[in-house]
Design a protein around this motif. Structure first.
Motif, PDB file in Angstrom:
ATOM      1  N   GLY A  69       0.487  -7.487  20.028  1.00  0.00           N
ATOM      2  CA  GLY A  69      -0.313  -6.499  19.309  1.00  0.00           C
ATOM      3  C   GLY A  69       0.149  -5.085  19.604  1.00  0.00           C
ATOM      4  O   GLY A  69       0.272  -4.258  18.692  1.00  0.00           O
ATOM      5  N   ILE A  70       0.443  -4.802  20.879  1.00  0.00           N
ATOM      6  CA  ILE A  70       0.898  -3.456  21.244  1.00  0.00           C
ATOM      7  C   ILE A  70       2.215  -3.129  20.542  1.00  0.00           C
ATOM      8  O   ILE A  70       2.371  -2.069  19.929  1.00  0.00           O
ATOM      9  CB  ILE A  70       1.039  -3.336  22.779  1.00  0.00           C
ATOM     10  N   VAL A  71       3.167  -4.068  20.605  1.00  0.00           N
ATOM     11  CA  VAL A  71       4.482  -3.816  20.003  1.00  0.00           C
ATOM     12  C   VAL A  71       4.351  -3.694  18.486  1.00  0.00           C
ATOM     13  O   VAL A  71       4.963  -2.827  17.862  1.00  0.00           O
ATOM     14  CB  VAL A  71       5.474  -4.934  20.402  1.00  0.00           C
ATOM     15  N   MET A  72       3.516  -4.548  17.889  1.00  0.00           N
ATOM     16  CA  MET A  72       3.345  -4.476  16.434  1.00  0.00           C
ATOM     17  C   MET A  72       2.756  -3.140  16.016  1.00  0.00           C
ATOM     18  O   MET A  72       3.127  -2.581  14.988  1.00  0.00           O
ATOM     19  CB  MET A  72       2.454  -5.607  15.944  1.00  0.00           C
ATOM     20  N   SER A  73       1.808  -2.609  16.806  1.00  0.00           N
ATOM     21  CA  SER A  73       1.214  -1.331  16.412  1.00  0.00           C
ATOM     22  C   SER A  73       2.204  -0.191  16.626  1.00  0.00           C
ATOM     23  O   SER A  73       2.099   0.854  15.989  1.00  0.00           O
ATOM     24  CB  SER A  73      -0.085  -1.077  17.172  1.00  0.00           C
ATOM     25  N   HIS A  74       3.195  -0.392  17.521  1.00  0.00           N
ATOM     26  CA  HIS A  74       4.169   0.674  17.782  1.00  0.00           C
ATOM     27  C   HIS A  74       5.328   0.644  16.784  1.00  0.00           C
ATOM     28  O   HIS A  74       5.828   1.693  16.385  1.00  0.00           O
ATOM     29  CB  HIS A  74       4.699   0.555  19.210  1.00  0.00           C
ATOM     30  N   TYR A  75       5.754  -0.542  16.380  1.00  0.00           N
ATOM     31  CA  TYR A  75       6.898  -0.620  15.457  1.00  0.00           C
ATOM     32  C   TYR A  75       6.499  -1.151  14.072  1.00  0.00           C
ATOM     33  O   TYR A  75       6.565  -0.435  13.085  1.00  0.00           O
ATOM     34  CB  TYR A  75       7.995  -1.521  16.036  1.00  0.00           C
ATOM     35  N   THR A  76       6.083  -2.425  14.025  1.00  0.00           N
ATOM     36  CA  THR A  76       5.892  -3.103  12.745  1.00  0.00           C
ATOM     37  C   THR A  76       4.967  -2.337  11.819  1.00  0.00           C
ATOM     38  O   THR A  76       5.252  -2.165  10.630  1.00  0.00           O
ATOM     39  CB  THR A  76       5.305  -4.505  12.985  1.00  0.00           C
ATOM     40  N   TRP A  77       3.858  -1.853  12.398  1.00  0.00           N
ATOM     41  CA  TRP A  77       2.833  -1.221  11.581  1.00  0.00           C
ATOM     42  C   TRP A  77       3.367  -0.005  10.826  1.00  0.00           C
ATOM     43  O   TRP A  77       2.889   0.326   9.744  1.00  0.00           O
ATOM     44  CB  TRP A  77       1.666  -0.803  12.486  1.00  0.00           C
ATOM     45  N   HIS A  78       4.383   0.653  11.397  1.00  0.00           N
ATOM     46  CA  HIS A  78       4.930   1.841  10.738  1.00  0.00           C
ATOM     47  C   HIS A  78       5.993   1.503   9.707  1.00  0.00           C
ATOM     48  O   HIS A  78       6.446   2.367   8.988  1.00  0.00           O
ATOM     49  CB  HIS A  78       5.492   2.805  11.785  1.00  0.00           C
ATOM     50  N   ASN A  79       6.393   0.208   9.650  1.00  0.00           N
ATOM     51  CA  ASN A  79       7.407  -0.190   8.681  1.00  0.00           C
ATOM     52  C   ASN A  79       6.810  -0.683   7.370  1.00  0.00           C
ATOM     53  O   ASN A  79       7.534  -0.895   6.408  1.00  0.00           O
ATOM     54  CB  ASN A  79       8.284  -1.312   9.249  1.00  0.00           C
ATOM     55  N   VAL A  80       5.517  -0.921   7.337  1.00  0.00           N
ATOM     56  CA  VAL A  80       4.927  -1.525   6.151  1.00  0.00           C
ATOM     57  C   VAL A  80       4.378  -0.455   5.210  1.00  0.00           C
ATOM     58  O   VAL A  80       4.321   0.721   5.561  1.00  0.00           O
ATOM     59  CB  VAL A  80       3.813  -2.532   6.531  1.00  0.00           C
ATOM     60  N   THR A  81       3.983  -0.880   4.022  1.00  0.00           N
ATOM     61  CA  THR A  81       3.468   0.073   3.041  1.00  0.00           C
ATOM     62  C   THR A  81       2.090   0.586   3.472  1.00  0.00           C
ATOM     63  O   THR A  81       1.420  -0.013   4.306  1.00  0.00           O
ATOM     64  CB  THR A  81       3.321  -0.578   1.668  1.00  0.00           C
ATOM     65  N   GLU A  82       1.682   1.682   2.851  1.00  0.00           N
ATOM     66  CA  GLU A  82       0.414   2.314   3.194  1.00  0.00           C
ATOM     67  C   GLU A  82      -0.756   1.328   3.043  1.00  0.00           C
ATOM     68  O   GLU A  82      -1.621   1.240   3.908  1.00  0.00           O
ATOM     69  CB  GLU A  82       0.201   3.529   2.286  1.00  0.00           C
ATOM     70  N   SER A  83      -0.767   0.558   1.946  1.00  0.00           N
ATOM     71  CA  SER A  83      -1.906  -0.346   1.750  1.00  0.00           C
ATOM     72  C   SER A  83      -1.862  -1.497   2.743  1.00  0.00           C
ATOM     73  O   SER A  83      -2.905  -1.982   3.171  1.00  0.00           O
ATOM     74  CB  SER A  83      -1.961  -0.856   0.317  1.00  0.00           C
ATOM     75  N   SER A  84      -0.666  -1.911   3.152  1.00  0.00           N
ATOM     76  CA  SER A  84      -0.587  -2.943   4.192  1.00  0.00           C
ATOM     77  C   SER A  84      -1.146  -2.420   5.507  1.00  0.00           C
ATOM     78  O   SER A  84      -1.768  -3.161   6.263  1.00  0.00           O
ATOM     79  CB  SER A  84       0.853  -3.380   4.419  1.00  0.00           C
ATOM     80  N   ARG A  85      -0.897  -1.122   5.779  1.00  0.00           N
ATOM     81  CA  ARG A  85      -1.422  -0.545   7.024  1.00  0.00           C
ATOM     82  C   ARG A  85      -2.929  -0.610   7.056  1.00  0.00           C
ATOM     83  O   ARG A  85      -3.539  -1.041   8.030  1.00  0.00           O
ATOM     84  CB  ARG A  85      -1.001   0.916   7.152  1.00  0.00           C
ATOM     85  N   ILE A  86      -3.539  -0.145   5.951  1.00  0.00           N
ATOM     86  CA  ILE A  86      -5.004  -0.150   5.898  1.00  0.00           C
ATOM     87  C   ILE A  86      -5.505  -1.586   5.985  1.00  0.00           C
ATOM     88  O   ILE A  86      -6.442  -1.894   6.721  1.00  0.00           O
ATOM     89  CB  ILE A  86      -5.474   0.527   4.599  1.00  0.00           C
ATOM     90  N   THR A  87      -4.837  -2.482   5.231  1.00  0.00           N
ATOM     91  CA  THR A  87      -5.285  -3.867   5.216  1.00  0.00           C
ATOM     92  C   THR A  87      -5.197  -4.497   6.590  1.00  0.00           C
ATOM     93  O   THR A  87      -6.164  -5.083   7.074  1.00  0.00           O
ATOM     94  CB  THR A  87      -4.439  -4.684   4.231  1.00  0.00           C
ATOM     95  N   THR A  88      -4.023  -4.369   7.256  1.00  0.00           N
ATOM     96  CA  THR A  88      -3.900  -5.032   8.554  1.00  0.00           C
ATOM     97  C   THR A  88      -4.903  -4.453   9.544  1.00  0.00           C
ATOM     98  O   THR A  88      -5.558  -5.198  10.259  1.00  0.00           O
ATOM     99  CB  THR A  88      -2.484  -4.881   9.133  1.00  0.00           C
TER     100      THR A  88
END
Lengths: 541, 541
Positions: B285-304
């Motif tokens: 979760g920590i790594v995903m919020s640091h890297y993955t989350w910034h690679n996805v589209t804006e609506s994916s960010r809100i959704t996840t």
């Protein structure tokens, strides 16, 4: 009440710290990894005009099955035995709910009568054709004894089209009419098949009684109305709760949770009352997208839209992977290996009967529908009829689930004819999904080079991302005001088309006056994407 | 491989068309309806300063248990037998993953050493105190024979704090230091308890061997490092896949699905390799919020962001409802009803031991930590120590799961001492959750009338909605640049504080130079909420 604790008991078997449970962890790992693989490969094949996600998942599942078969040296071919429960309780509800949630409501309700004709009457015709054909042909093949209820069950099993696969091969934006007809038919068909199947299972078929058909019609009507009402009620309750309690003030998570839980509750409530959960959750989705969705905060809207679509997408991929992996069920194929010719013959006959059974209702019913349309523009052309016929040929997980329910107990089969029926079902499902699935897109391109509705889907080519096509639910309900431009209709057409427009006008009035003040929702005003969502104003504008 | 099909077999038991399965549909309906009820009532009690969602769910669960007990005339008290599998496989992963996903990384890593001290060493001290106390006091109570491994298991069971409940009683925005300490400790503690419990279960306790402790330390270090690396690896793989394949071009649903599936895969991979899934999914979760989350589209960010929070929220509510409903497990209470005095005595002794065991490490270890801090400002004050001690007293579902694993087989208990241990665990869990949970907020208000960190949480009072406090993950990683303002430190403090700052500086350099070009992510630049997400630019700015 004591038996209720069973639910906990079976959950307990999944993962204790023993060895056999470590094996189930292995299978879960493999399954989740395969799901990831399907998504990535499906993404890479997005540009490919032949493949789609379901076929990819099916083929990956089949390959995995072969690998497992080789590793276990022919002893085992699957990680999971196909389970109708897993399918009906966990995988189907999100798919159908999302379909209702994202369906173009205007298109759906405009074609409501046609959809009902295709879904209910069509399924009955198809079932009758397949049952009769099976009785005629199977007797000479020597596959062993099957009684009359078995033949009727075969009819019901193969009359169940695969609404999930339809979602994948037809595009809501390219061919909205075909999509709404074939998919809407699929949803009604699912319900009809399950009712039909249960009616056949429960009635005594040794004496043919004319009251059976009356009884059947009555129970179908009851089922349809009660399921629809239950779904609408669940949607309205969720809209009312969220509007009144104003959840967004504290937490959008609660709004999302309430929407998901209420939708699922509607499904299992329907199961509780022996209704059709599929119909219930579909109408719950429609009502939620009309009312509830407009009462929640902006971030909840984006979240629910994408979360429901993602759930549905994962469940679809799961199902096809599952069906693919389960196709090499070695226990059933061993029964069949003694008589490979019979099995091939049975599968071929069933495939032909499916083709014939579908043709037997698509063309006559389309002709009937065309009689009621006022302009040639609204007619279902012959080319479109061919596509409707073809796109609905796919048999999928519902057929598998019904076949397993009828011809096996706890996933095991003792009788040869039953094993043959299950392997034939698998063959028909695989063949129809892969072949019909692969051929549908090229067929549409061949028959409809310039879709009639291209004006309404200006920017949406086949490679446009799904999420771009459906940017916001609000946009989908495209201005419903254009129903007003009625030319004076004539003759029979007037009798049959006017009511649907009148119904729509009354519905709008009723919605504006009574429903929206209580349940919220945007109603039929044009959508302004950037308008702030002021929840204190109950959208009475 | 043949045993693998078990997974399918148990799934099959859930819902077939027989009567007993209709009963399980009834229980599912009741459960989902109760979940909805908990959410609505929790929302209505939001303003109440004593209650929180977990206590509401626990009380609703208890009341339902009473109603079921009355309806079934004392025969049955629960719909579901508490299942550790359901808990560990389905409910815990989303909660811990979301905690990692939304944790304030800066605060967490700044206190990393303290958290590890509390979580690992503290749990050992607590376990030793509780085991010793149990050996001393239980022998005189005549509750029947318990061997040395039982006593050690009791220590491990009651040393497991409830990180879920901590999330509910402490606020990340009001008391960030306390939150990160108590919650971080909880996550490490979960892992330590499970390791400890498994070590006790598997080792031969009849001969006391000094190498056991060495062996234990080795296996803990291996477990901690391997689990962390696996979680980080899963997060990085997801970031790489999404960045390279540029999923957002076609469908945000695929991005969301890949994130969810990869996170879950990391958890079950850890289970596969007998690692700590809790630690793995937390770091994933920590790594995903640091890297993955910034690679996805804006609506994916809100959704996840919202979908993970909602999943976690529903799972939390589910757990407390479940524990509440299961508290009146009539089978175990019947054993105990012969000797009510003993049961009360055992529960009271255990509660006192839990209080004592926690005090035995919080105050000494806080003293040690304070020795390493350069300024008094960074010290953990005595008042804060009291809150840390109190907020970690809650025992929850992990204790229940371990107790059921140790003292029952498939949810049933035959021996009286085992039944007493399970009912005592339930009593301790209920008492500590309700009493400690109710008292924590008032205690914090009493001891810390003006939280030190109030400047960084200007707008967040206790009634501010959760979703407003955490508007975007990006904001949480508040400007990490302020680590630069180092005054020249002196003496022992320098030795111990400098490394952590140096580590941070090197990590930033490493992240900018090697990680972000490959895995994407925002890095440490200030977050601009309205900046368009241009995925072709690999954030090298």
């Amino acid at each position: 009440m004591d038996t209720v604790s069973e639910l906990g008991a079976w959950m307990q078997k999944l993962y204790m710290l023993s060895t056999s449970d470590h094996a189930s962890v292995v299978s879960m790992n493999l399954f989740v990894a395969l799901l990831c693989g399907c998504i990535v490969i499906g993404h890479l094949l997005e540009e490919n005009r032949w493949m789609n996600e379901s076929i990819t998942a099916l083929i990956i599942g089949l390959c995995t099955g072969v690998v497992i078969l080789l590793i276990s040296r022919g002893k085992s071919s699957h990680l999971l035995v196909f389970s109708e429960d897993l399918f009906f309780i966990y995988l189907l509800p999100p798919i159908i709910f999302n379909a209702g949630f994202q369906v173009k409501k205007k298109q759906f309700f405009r074609n409501f009568i046609t959809i009902m004709l295709f879904g209910a009457v069509g399924t009955l015709i198809s079932c009758a054709v397949i049952s009769t054909g099976a009785v005629l042909f199977f007797r000479n093949l020597g596959i062993g004894f099957l009684d009359i209820s078995d033949y009727l069950a075969i009819g019901a099993i193969f009359a169940a089209t695969d609404s999930v696969c339809t979602l994948q091969v037809l595009s809501q934006d390219e061919t909205p009419l075909l999509y709404s007809l074939v998919f809407g038919e699929g949803v009604v068909n699912d319900a009809t098949s399950v009712v039909l199947f249960n009616a056949i299972q429960s009635s005594d078929m040794t004496t043919i009684d004319p009251t059976i058909s009356l009884h059947f019609i009555g129970s179908f009507l009851y089922l349809f109305l009660a399921s629809t009402l239950l779904g609408a009620l669940a949607g309205l309750v969720s809209a009312y709760i969220i509007k009144k309690l104003y959840f967004g003030r504290h937490s959008t998570d609660r709004e999302v949770a309430i929407m998901i839980l209420m939708a699922y509750l509607s499904y299992i409530l329907a199961e509780l009352f022996y209704l059709s959960g599929i119909l219930t959750v579909f109408f719950c989705g429609i009502v939620m997208s009309h009312y509830t969705w407009h009462n929640v905060t902006e971030s909840s809207r984006i979240t629910t839209k994408h979360a429901f679509a993602t759930l549905s997408f994962v469940a679809e991929t799961f199902i096809f992977l599952y069906v693919g992996m389960d196709a090499l069920d070695i226990e059933k194929w061993r029964f069949v290996s003694d008589c490979p010719g019979t099995s091939v013959a049975v599968s071929s006959i069933l495939l032909c009967l499916v083709l014939l059974g579908r043709a037997a209702f698509v063309f006559p019913l389309s002709f009937l529908t065309n009689l009621t349309k006022k302009s040639r523009n609204e007619h279902i052309t012959f080319r479109e009829q061919v596509i409707i016929w073809w796109a609905g040929l796919m048999r999928g997980a519902v057929s598998m689930a019904l076949a397993y329910n009828k011809f096996s107990s706890s996933g095991h089969t003792q009788l040869q004819p039953h094993a043959i029926m299950i392997t034939s079902t698998i063959t028909v499902v695989l063949f129809s999904t892969v072949v019909c699935g692969l051929m549908t897109q090229p067929l549409i391109r061949l028959l409809l080079p310039h879709p009639k509705q291209s004006s309404s889907a200006a920017s949406s080519g086949p490679n446009t991302p799904r999420s771009v096509n459906v940017p916001l639910l609000g946009h989908q309900q495209d201005s419903e005001a254009d129903l007003g431009d009625e030319h004076p209709p004539t003759s029979l057409q007037m009798l049959l088309t006017t009511p649907s427009h009148t119904v729509h006008r009354y519905w709008r009035k009723f919605d504006d006056t009574f429903m929206r003040p209580v349940f919220g929702g945007r109603g039929f005003v044009p959508f302004v994407p950037t308008s702030p969502t002021d929840e204190r104003n109950p959208h009475r504008c």
